[in-house]
Design an enzyme around this catalytic site. Sequence first.
Site, PDB file in Angstrom:
ATOM      1  N   LYS A 114       0.814  -1.224   0.000  1.00 16.63           N
ATOM      2  CA  LYS A 114       0.000   0.000   0.000  1.00 16.63           C
ATOM      3  C   LYS A 114       0.844   1.269   0.000  1.00 16.63           C
ATOM      4  O   LYS A 114       0.415   2.302  -0.500  1.00 16.63           O
ATOM      5  CB  LYS A 114      -0.964   0.003   1.191  1.00 16.63           C
ATOM      6  CG  LYS A 114      -2.109  -0.980   1.040  1.00 16.63           C
ATOM      7  CD  LYS A 114      -3.180  -0.733   2.081  1.00 16.63           C
ATOM      8  CE  LYS A 114      -4.398  -1.611   1.823  1.00 16.63           C
ATOM      9  NZ  LYS A 114      -5.475  -1.366   2.785  1.00 16.63           N
ATOM     10  N   LYS A 200     -10.057  -8.740 -11.290  1.00 21.85           N
ATOM     11  CA  LYS A 200     -11.134  -8.913 -10.322  1.00 21.85           C
ATOM     12  C   LYS A 200     -12.191  -7.834 -10.503  1.00 21.85           C
ATOM     13  O   LYS A 200     -11.883  -6.701 -10.871  1.00 21.85           O
ATOM     14  CB  LYS A 200     -10.571  -8.833  -8.885  1.00 21.85           C
ATOM     15  CG  LYS A 200      -9.976 -10.122  -8.387  1.00 21.85           C
ATOM     16  CD  LYS A 200      -9.538 -10.018  -6.946  1.00 21.85           C
ATOM     17  CE  LYS A 200     -10.720 -10.086  -6.003  1.00 21.85           C
ATOM     18  NZ  LYS A 200     -10.316 -10.181  -4.584  1.00 21.85           N
ATOM     19  N   LYS A 203     -14.857  -1.931  -7.528  1.00 23.20           N
ATOM     20  CA  LYS A 203     -15.582  -0.660  -7.582  1.00 23.20           C
ATOM     21  C   LYS A 203     -14.700   0.459  -8.120  1.00 23.20           C
ATOM     22  O   LYS A 203     -15.194   1.507  -8.514  1.00 23.20           O
ATOM     23  CB  LYS A 203     -16.117  -0.291  -6.197  1.00 23.20           C
ATOM     24  CG  LYS A 203     -15.108   0.318  -5.243  1.00 23.20           C
ATOM     25  CD  LYS A 203     -15.740   0.633  -3.901  1.00 23.20           C
ATOM     26  CE  LYS A 203     -14.779   1.392  -2.995  1.00 23.20           C
ATOM     27  NZ  LYS A 203     -14.750   2.819  -3.251  1.00 23.20           N
TER      28      LYS A 203
END
Length: 337
Positions: A114, A200, A203
């Site tokens: 991240k 995948k 959103k």
Amino acid sequence: MRVVSGIQPTGNLHLGNYLGAIRNWVRMQDEMAEGQECLFFLADLHAISMPHDPAELKRATLEMTAALVACGIDAQKSVLFNQAQVPHHAELQWLLNGTARMGWLNRMTQFKDKSGKNREGASVGLFTYPVLQAADVLLYQTTHVPVGEDQKQHLELARDIAQKFNNDFASDDAPVFTLPEPISPPQAARIMSLRDGSKKMSKSDPSEMSRIELVDDADTVMKKVKKAKTDPEPLPSESAGLVGRPEALNLVTIYAAVSDISVDDVLREYGGEGFGKFKPALAELLAETLRPISSRFNELLTDREALDAILARGASRARELGRPTLNATYAALGFVR
């Protein structure tokens, strides 16, 4: 047996979220015997470890609460709450920071992923995120935590922290913390993008046509499935025939997951058929499955009072359950309170 699991409050829940995690939560809740308990929480404290929009966090927390209830989480059977209403989580994290070790946190792959190349610019919250995760489960004397592959390392850290704390500040016959065991939920279907079978469903994809959202009505579902990317070949009669056909595999996987049957069962029915027949059948199945979820979700979103009451009731129960462990931690560390 006490099961604890959390989910970050993100908007626009889609079919992948439902089939990947939420449906397993509902099943777990419904299978609990008397005296066993499920705690499900919205990880809003975790959400601020990355840049965020405060208004969006508030909206997404309420939306996620509505979605979980619409999908079948029953606030009478489970404890459903958001972390921010249970300050014990943040308190326990600070107390456990004294036991956690820099070397342990430096090995956490999620921080590396991240933070990317800007590790110096990442927040301290992102670095210590796994200690808050440890507090989330240790606070409740949790016996079992559902974990996917990406969270196994964090549960191992929670166990390491619990073990070291018990060794340093408690006796063998009176440990402060229970060491939680992992539960591997039933193999969740891996739901891919309707526009690209190698990615995948997400959103964050700019194309709304790439995903089925839980609030989509029947017409929208039909349109998205109809326009889903496929290939010109008919469906094979067995799963081996889907190798090298990611889009075909994805649509058959979705049908199998929603119907709760195997891919081979789907192909026994539709093998040899073209997508002109299979897509409408899939769209109808999805629309039928999502209709009650969407209806309940929209109803709840307009009832802020009901959502607030669900979270407040869950948080009150969570504070009650977590207080003895938090008090025992303070006492073991020698605090005067």
